[in-house]
Design a protein around this motif. Structure first.
Motif, PDB file in Angstrom:
ATOM      1  N   VAL A   1      24.187   0.765 157.012  1.00 36.83           N
ATOM      2  CA  VAL A   1      25.317   0.985 155.420  1.00 36.83           C
ATOM      3  C   VAL A   1      24.760   1.003 154.234  1.00 36.83           C
ATOM      4  CG1 VAL A   1      27.045   1.376 154.954  1.00 36.83           C
ATOM      5  CG2 VAL A   1      27.619   1.401 157.172  1.00 36.83           C
ATOM      6  N   ARG A   2      24.286  -0.659 154.465  1.00 37.48           N
ATOM      7  CA  ARG A   2      24.079  -1.656 152.935  1.00 37.48           C
ATOM      8  C   ARG A   2      22.975  -0.349 152.375  1.00 37.48           C
ATOM      9  NH1 ARG A   2      26.201  -6.001 155.228  1.00 37.48           N
ATOM     10  NH2 ARG A   2      24.103  -6.518 156.013  1.00 37.48           N
ATOM     11  N   SER A   3      21.572  -0.005 153.462  1.00 30.83           N
ATOM     12  CA  SER A   3      20.574  -0.010 152.998  1.00 30.83           C
ATOM     13  C   SER A   3      20.672   1.936 152.391  1.00 30.83           C
ATOM     14  CB  SER A   3      19.754   0.487 153.695  1.00 30.83           C
ATOM     15  OG  SER A   3      19.429   1.782 154.736  1.00 30.83           O
ATOM     16  N   LEU A   4      22.288   2.215 152.091  1.00 26.83           N
ATOM     17  CA  LEU A   4      21.969   3.430 151.730  1.00 26.83           C
ATOM     18  C   LEU A   4      22.052   3.746 150.523  1.00 26.83           C
ATOM     19  CD1 LEU A   4      25.177   5.094 154.321  1.00 26.83           C
ATOM     20  CD2 LEU A   4      22.711   5.767 154.018  1.00 26.83           C
ATOM     21  N   PRO A   5      21.903   4.403 149.568  1.00 26.02           N
ATOM     22  CA  PRO A   5      21.642   4.765 147.679  1.00 26.02           C
ATOM     23  C   PRO A   5      23.039   4.371 147.312  1.00 26.02           C
ATOM     24  CG  PRO A   5      20.534   6.654 148.811  1.00 26.02           C
ATOM     25  CD  PRO A   5      20.657   5.702 150.165  1.00 26.02           C
ATOM     26  N   PRO A   6      23.906   3.944 147.052  1.00 23.67           N
ATOM     27  CA  PRO A   6      25.307   3.686 146.540  1.00 23.67           C
ATOM     28  C   PRO A   6      26.267   4.592 145.939  1.00 23.67           C
ATOM     29  CG  PRO A   6      23.308   2.374 144.661  1.00 23.67           C
ATOM     30  CD  PRO A   6      22.780   3.490 145.395  1.00 23.67           C
ATOM     31  N   GLN A   7      25.202   5.654 146.073  1.00 24.96           N
ATOM     32  CA  GLN A   7      27.206   6.717 145.913  1.00 24.96           C
ATOM     33  C   GLN A   7      26.882   7.066 147.452  1.00 24.96           C
ATOM     34  OE1 GLN A   7      29.309   7.498 143.697  1.00 24.96           O
ATOM     35  NE2 GLN A   7      29.897   9.722 143.050  1.00 24.96           N
ATOM     36  N   CYS A   8      25.678   6.919 148.366  1.00 22.70           N
ATOM     37  CA  CYS A   8      26.051   7.872 148.952  1.00 22.70           C
ATOM     38  C   CYS A   8      26.938   7.051 149.940  1.00 22.70           C
ATOM     39  CB  CYS A   8      24.269   7.916 150.141  1.00 22.70           C
ATOM     40  SG  CYS A   8      24.297   9.123 151.522  1.00 22.70           S
ATOM     41  N   GLN A   9      26.465   5.358 149.522  1.00 21.48           N
ATOM     42  CA  GLN A   9      26.729   4.465 150.530  1.00 21.48           C
ATOM     43  C   GLN A   9      28.901   4.612 150.243  1.00 21.48           C
ATOM     44  OE1 GLN A   9      27.043  -0.339 149.399  1.00 21.48           O
ATOM     45  NE2 GLN A   9      25.478   0.517 150.362  1.00 21.48           N
ATOM     46  N   ARG A  10      28.875   5.176 149.275  1.00 20.88           N
ATOM     47  CA  ARG A  10      30.579   5.070 148.507  1.00 20.88           C
ATOM     48  C   ARG A  10      31.351   5.771 148.815  1.00 20.88           C
ATOM     49  NH1 ARG A  10      28.904   2.680 143.964  1.00 20.88           N
ATOM     50  NH2 ARG A  10      27.669   5.123 143.334  1.00 20.88           N
TER      51      ARG A  10
ATOM     52  N   LEU B   1      39.256   8.605 154.656  1.00 24.25           N
ATOM     53  CA  LEU B   1      39.172  10.113 153.155  1.00 24.25           C
ATOM     54  C   LEU B   1      39.362  11.150 153.863  1.00 24.25           C
ATOM     55  CD1 LEU B   1      39.595   7.944 149.969  1.00 24.25           C
ATOM     56  CD2 LEU B   1      41.493   8.472 151.512  1.00 24.25           C
ATOM     57  N   SER B   2      39.409  11.783 153.449  1.00 28.57           N
ATOM     58  CA  SER B   2      39.196  13.063 153.515  1.00 28.57           C
ATOM     59  C   SER B   2      37.754  13.968 152.093  1.00 28.57           C
ATOM     60  CB  SER B   2      40.632  14.610 154.045  1.00 28.57           C
ATOM     61  OG  SER B   2      40.551  14.427 152.197  1.00 28.57           O
ATOM     62  N   TYR B   3      37.351  14.744 152.495  1.00 28.64           N
ATOM     63  CA  TYR B   3      36.241  14.956 152.036  1.00 28.64           C
ATOM     64  C   TYR B   3      37.502  15.508 150.620  1.00 28.64           C
ATOM     65  CZ  TYR B   3      32.692  15.350 154.959  1.00 28.64           C
ATOM     66  OH  TYR B   3      31.282  15.250 156.328  1.00 28.64           O
ATOM     67  N   GLY B   4      37.644  16.254 150.761  1.00 28.54           N
ATOM     68  CA  GLY B   4      38.560  16.461 149.444  1.00 28.54           C
ATOM     69  C   GLY B   4      39.015  14.899 148.195  1.00 28.54           C
ATOM     70  N   GLU B   5      39.579  13.923 149.380  1.00 29.17           N
ATOM     71  CA  GLU B   5      39.561  12.872 149.022  1.00 29.17           C
ATOM     72  C   GLU B   5      39.063  12.103 148.419  1.00 29.17           C
ATOM     73  OE1 GLU B   5      44.121  12.340 151.337  1.00 29.17           O
ATOM     74  OE2 GLU B   5      42.354  11.459 152.454  1.00 29.17           O
ATOM     75  N   VAL B   6      37.855  12.177 148.920  1.00 30.05           N
ATOM     76  CA  VAL B   6      36.834  11.396 147.993  1.00 30.05           C
ATOM     77  C   VAL B   6      36.523  12.012 147.048  1.00 30.05           C
ATOM     78  CG1 VAL B   6      34.249  10.451 148.762  1.00 30.05           C
ATOM     79  CG2 VAL B   6      36.428  10.311 150.641  1.00 30.05           C
ATOM     80  N   ALA B   7      36.394  12.648 147.103  1.00 30.52           N
ATOM     81  CA  ALA B   7      35.417  13.841 146.000  1.00 30.52           C
ATOM     82  C   ALA B   7      36.288  13.452 144.832  1.00 30.52           C
ATOM     83  CB  ALA B   7      35.347  15.316 146.126  1.00 30.52           C
ATOM     84  N   VAL B   8      37.529  13.276 144.733  1.00 28.04           N
ATOM     85  CA  VAL B   8      38.510  13.657 143.643  1.00 28.04           C
ATOM     86  C   VAL B   8      38.492  11.536 142.750  1.00 28.04           C
ATOM     87  CG1 VAL B   8      41.561  12.593 142.817  1.00 28.04           C
ATOM     88  CG2 VAL B   8      40.167  15.131 144.247  1.00 28.04           C
ATOM     89  N   LYS B   9      38.395  10.997 143.969  1.00 30.71           N
ATOM     90  CA  LYS B   9      38.256   9.838 144.433  1.00 30.71           C
ATOM     91  C   LYS B   9      36.691   8.890 143.007  1.00 30.71           C
ATOM     92  CE  LYS B   9      39.126   4.601 146.033  1.00 30.71           C
ATOM     93  NZ  LYS B   9      39.991   4.229 146.644  1.00 30.71           N
ATOM     94  N   LEU B  10      35.931   9.955 143.627  1.00 29.63           N
ATOM     95  CA  LEU B  10      34.584   9.525 143.460  1.00 29.63           C
ATOM     96  C   LEU B  10      34.621  10.251 142.103  1.00 29.63           C
ATOM     97  CD1 LEU B  10      33.031   8.576 146.845  1.00 29.63           C
ATOM     98  CD2 LEU B  10      33.429   7.030 144.658  1.00 29.63           C
ATOM     99  N   GLY B  11      35.086  11.131 141.565  1.00 21.78           N
ATOM    100  CA  GLY B  11      35.144  12.738 140.583  1.00 21.78           C
ATOM    101  C   GLY B  11      33.846  13.043 140.618  1.00 21.78           C
ATOM    102  N   ILE B  12      33.821  13.102 141.746  1.00 19.76           N
ATOM    103  CA  ILE B  12      32.643  14.220 142.236  1.00 19.76           C
ATOM    104  C   ILE B  12      32.735  15.509 143.262  1.00 19.76           C
ATOM    105  CG2 ILE B  12      31.236  12.700 142.504  1.00 19.76           C
ATOM    106  CD1 ILE B  12      30.618  12.721 145.248  1.00 19.76           C
ATOM    107  N   SER B  13      32.335  16.475 143.321  1.00 24.40           N
ATOM    108  CA  SER B  13      32.613  17.969 143.979  1.00 24.40           C
ATOM    109  C   SER B  13      32.734  18.261 145.339  1.00 24.40           C
ATOM    110  CB  SER B  13      32.010  18.873 143.740  1.00 24.40           C
ATOM    111  OG  SER B  13      30.647  18.966 144.405  1.00 24.40           O
ATOM    112  N   LYS B  14      33.719  18.212 146.066  1.00 22.01           N
ATOM    113  CA  LYS B  14      33.326  18.331 147.639  1.00 22.01           C
ATOM    114  C   LYS B  14      32.474  18.701 148.241  1.00 22.01           C
ATOM    115  CE  LYS B  14      36.245  20.056 151.696  1.00 22.01           C
ATOM    116  NZ  LYS B  14      37.408  20.840 152.246  1.00 22.01           N
TER     117      LYS B  14
ATOM    118  N   VAL C   1      30.070  15.839 148.248  1.00 23.69           N
ATOM    119  CA  VAL C   1      30.494  14.490 149.535  1.00 23.69           C
ATOM    120  C   VAL C   1      30.001  15.194 150.096  1.00 23.69           C
ATOM    121  CG1 VAL C   1      32.592  13.647 150.756  1.00 23.69           C
ATOM    122  CG2 VAL C   1      32.383  14.338 147.800  1.00 23.69           C
ATOM    123  N   GLU C   2      30.198  16.113 150.967  1.00 20.22           N
ATOM    124  CA  GLU C   2      29.005  16.777 151.981  1.00 20.22           C
ATOM    125  C   GLU C   2      27.887  16.515 152.055  1.00 20.22           C
ATOM    126  OE1 GLU C   2      30.307  21.293 152.397  1.00 20.22           O
ATOM    127  OE2 GLU C   2      32.806  20.870 152.378  1.00 20.22           O
TER     128      GLU C   2
END
Length: 175
Positions: free
Chosen positions: A124-133, A143-156, A159-160
Protein backbone atom coordinates in the motif's frame (compact mmCIF):
# COMPACT_ATOMS: atom_id res chain seq x y z
CA UNK A 1 -2.51 14.44 -25.81
CA UNK A 2 -4.53 11.92 -23.77
CA UNK A 3 -2.25 9.13 -22.50
CA UNK A 4 -5.21 6.81 -21.85
CA UNK A 5 -7.61 6.88 -24.79
CA UNK A 6 -11.14 5.76 -24.10
CA UNK A 7 -11.88 2.22 -25.24
CA UNK A 8 -14.30 1.88 -28.12
CA UNK A 9 -17.88 1.63 -26.79
CA UNK A 10 -18.36 -1.70 -28.60
CA UNK A 11 -15.40 -3.31 -26.78
CA UNK A 12 -15.91 -5.30 -23.59
CA UNK A 13 -14.17 -2.65 -21.50
CA UNK A 14 -16.15 0.09 -23.26
CA UNK A 15 -19.38 -1.77 -22.53
CA UNK A 16 -18.25 -2.23 -18.92
CA UNK A 17 -17.55 1.48 -18.52
CA UNK A 18 -20.91 2.40 -20.07
CA UNK A 19 -22.82 -0.09 -17.88
CA UNK A 20 -20.78 0.16 -14.68
CA UNK A 21 -23.29 2.24 -12.71
CA UNK A 22 -26.20 0.00 -13.75
CA UNK A 23 -24.09 -3.07 -12.95
CA UNK A 24 -23.33 -1.72 -9.46
CA UNK A 25 -27.05 -1.03 -8.87
CA UNK A 26 -27.84 -4.58 -10.06
CA UNK A 27 -25.24 -6.02 -7.67
CA UNK A 28 -26.29 -3.76 -4.79
CA UNK A 29 -29.84 -5.09 -5.11
CA UNK A 30 -28.51 -8.64 -4.84
CA UNK A 31 -25.86 -8.17 -2.15
CA UNK A 32 -27.61 -5.54 -0.06
CA UNK A 33 -24.26 -3.74 0.18
CA UNK A 34 -22.99 -1.01 -2.10
CA UNK A 35 -19.43 -1.68 -0.92
CA UNK A 36 -19.66 -5.36 -1.83
CA UNK A 37 -21.30 -4.43 -5.14
CA UNK A 38 -18.37 -2.10 -5.90
CA UNK A 39 -15.92 -4.90 -5.06
CA UNK A 40 -17.67 -7.34 -7.38
CA UNK A 41 -17.81 -4.71 -10.13
CA UNK A 42 -14.03 -4.27 -9.76
CA UNK A 43 -13.62 -8.03 -9.98
CA UNK A 44 -15.70 -8.05 -13.18
CA UNK A 45 -13.30 -5.48 -14.64
CA UNK A 46 -10.27 -7.62 -13.80
CA UNK A 47 -11.87 -10.77 -15.20
CA UNK A 48 -12.48 -8.90 -18.48
CA UNK A 49 -8.72 -8.56 -18.93
CA UNK A 50 -8.46 -12.31 -19.60
CA UNK A 51 -11.48 -12.60 -21.92
CA UNK A 52 -11.10 -12.71 -25.69
CA UNK A 53 -13.74 -10.24 -26.98
CA UNK A 54 -14.14 -12.36 -30.12
CA UNK A 55 -15.66 -15.09 -27.92
CA UNK A 56 -18.42 -12.79 -26.66
CA UNK A 57 -21.56 -12.48 -28.76
CA UNK A 58 -23.52 -10.13 -26.47
CA UNK A 59 -21.22 -7.98 -24.26
CA UNK A 60 -24.07 -6.66 -22.08
CA UNK A 61 -25.45 -10.12 -21.33
CA UNK A 62 -21.90 -11.39 -20.78
CA UNK A 63 -21.16 -8.66 -18.20
CA UNK A 64 -24.36 -9.30 -16.25
CA UNK A 65 -23.78 -13.08 -16.34
CA UNK A 66 -20.17 -12.61 -15.16
CA UNK A 67 -21.33 -10.30 -12.36
CA UNK A 68 -24.04 -12.78 -11.32
CA UNK A 69 -21.56 -15.66 -11.32
CA UNK A 70 -19.08 -13.69 -9.21
CA UNK A 71 -21.86 -12.79 -6.76
CA UNK A 72 -22.90 -16.46 -6.51
CA UNK A 73 -19.26 -17.51 -6.04
CA UNK A 74 -18.90 -15.01 -3.18
CA UNK A 75 -22.13 -16.19 -1.61
CA UNK A 76 -21.02 -19.83 -1.76
CA UNK A 77 -17.59 -18.94 -0.47
CA UNK A 78 -19.10 -17.00 2.44
CA UNK A 79 -21.34 -19.96 3.31
CA UNK A 80 -18.40 -22.38 3.17
CA UNK A 81 -16.29 -20.02 5.27
CA UNK A 82 -19.11 -19.65 7.81
CA UNK A 83 -19.59 -23.42 8.05
CA UNK A 84 -15.82 -23.93 8.34
CA UNK A 85 -15.53 -21.20 11.00
CA UNK A 86 -18.44 -22.66 12.95
CA UNK A 87 -16.89 -26.13 12.81
CA UNK A 88 -13.51 -24.74 13.87
CA UNK A 89 -15.02 -22.69 16.69
CA UNK A 90 -16.96 -25.71 17.91
CA UNK A 91 -13.85 -27.88 17.97
CA UNK A 92 -11.43 -25.24 19.32
CA UNK A 93 -13.48 -23.34 21.86
CA UNK A 94 -13.84 -24.37 25.43
CA UNK A 95 -16.91 -23.92 27.55
CA UNK A 96 -16.58 -22.66 31.07
CA UNK A 97 -19.78 -22.67 33.07
CA UNK A 98 -21.80 -22.47 29.87
CA UNK A 99 -19.82 -19.46 28.57
CA UNK A 100 -17.54 -19.59 25.55
CA UNK A 101 -13.88 -18.87 26.24
CA UNK A 102 -11.88 -16.86 23.73
CA UNK A 103 -9.74 -18.68 21.20
CA UNK A 104 -6.04 -17.99 21.27
CA UNK A 105 -4.09 -18.15 18.01
CA UNK A 106 -0.89 -20.17 17.95
CA UNK A 107 2.45 -18.31 17.90
CA UNK A 108 2.91 -19.46 14.27
CA UNK A 109 -0.46 -17.98 13.30
CA UNK A 110 0.41 -14.70 14.99
CA UNK A 111 3.78 -14.51 13.20
CA UNK A 112 2.26 -15.38 9.82
CA UNK A 113 -0.48 -12.77 10.28
CA UNK A 114 2.05 -10.10 11.20
CA UNK A 115 4.18 -10.93 8.16
CA UNK A 116 1.16 -10.77 5.82
CA UNK A 117 0.14 -7.44 7.36
CA UNK A 118 3.64 -6.00 6.89
CA UNK A 119 3.67 -7.14 3.25
CA UNK A 120 0.27 -5.55 2.64
CA UNK A 121 1.30 -2.30 4.32
CA UNK A 122 4.50 -2.16 2.25
CA UNK A 123 2.49 -2.74 -0.93
CA UNK A 124 0.00 0.00 0.00
CA UNK A 125 2.87 2.40 0.81
CA UNK A 126 4.31 1.73 -2.67
CA UNK A 127 1.17 3.13 -4.35
CA UNK A 128 1.21 6.68 -5.72
CA UNK A 129 0.00 9.13 -3.02
CA UNK A 130 -3.51 9.86 -4.37
CA UNK A 131 -4.06 6.19 -5.25
CA UNK A 132 -2.96 5.27 -1.72
CA UNK A 133 -5.36 7.79 -0.14
CA UNK A 134 -8.28 6.48 -2.21
CA UNK A 135 -7.44 2.85 -1.32
CA UNK A 136 -7.11 3.57 2.41
CA UNK A 137 -10.33 5.59 2.59
CA UNK A 138 -12.38 3.01 0.68
CA UNK A 139 -10.91 -0.33 1.75
CA UNK A 140 -9.63 0.39 5.24
CA UNK A 141 -11.93 3.17 6.45
CA UNK A 142 -14.98 1.78 4.64
CA UNK A 143 -16.04 4.94 2.82
CA UNK A 144 -18.13 4.58 -0.34
CA UNK A 145 -16.75 5.81 -3.66
CA UNK A 146 -19.00 8.86 -3.39
CA UNK A 147 -17.77 9.66 0.12
CA UNK A 148 -14.13 9.26 -0.95
CA UNK A 149 -14.74 11.56 -3.93
CA UNK A 150 -16.21 14.27 -1.69
CA UNK A 151 -13.49 13.91 0.94
CA UNK A 152 -10.67 14.17 -1.63
CA UNK A 153 -12.38 16.68 -3.91
CA UNK A 154 -12.22 14.43 -6.97
CA UNK A 155 -14.85 12.85 -9.18
CA UNK A 156 -16.39 9.47 -8.44
CA UNK A 157 -14.93 8.33 -11.76
CA UNK A 158 -11.50 9.43 -10.49
CA UNK A 159 -12.02 7.34 -7.36
CA UNK A 160 -12.96 4.32 -9.51
CA UNK A 161 -9.85 4.74 -11.66
CA UNK A 162 -7.59 5.04 -8.60
CA UNK A 163 -9.18 1.92 -7.06
CA UNK A 164 -8.73 -0.07 -10.27
CA UNK A 165 -5.11 1.03 -10.42
CA UNK A 166 -4.52 0.27 -6.72
CA UNK A 167 -6.09 -3.19 -6.89
CA UNK A 168 -4.17 -4.03 -10.03
CA UNK A 169 -0.84 -2.93 -8.51
CA UNK A 170 -1.52 -4.74 -5.24
CA UNK A 171 -2.40 -7.91 -7.16
CA UNK A 172 0.87 -7.62 -9.10
CA UNK A 173 2.78 -7.02 -5.85
CA UNK A 174 1.20 -10.13 -4.32
CA UNK A 175 2.09 -12.39 -7.26
Amino acid sequence: MNKHPHPPPDSLVGTYINLREALVRFLTARTGSSAEAEDIAQEVFFKLQSVDPADVQNPTAFLYRLASNLFIDRLRSARRREARDDAYATSHTELSGGDLLAQTPTPEQILESRQRLQQLLAAVRSLPPQCQRVFVLHKLEGLSYGEVAVKLGISKSGVEKHMMSALKRLAEHRA
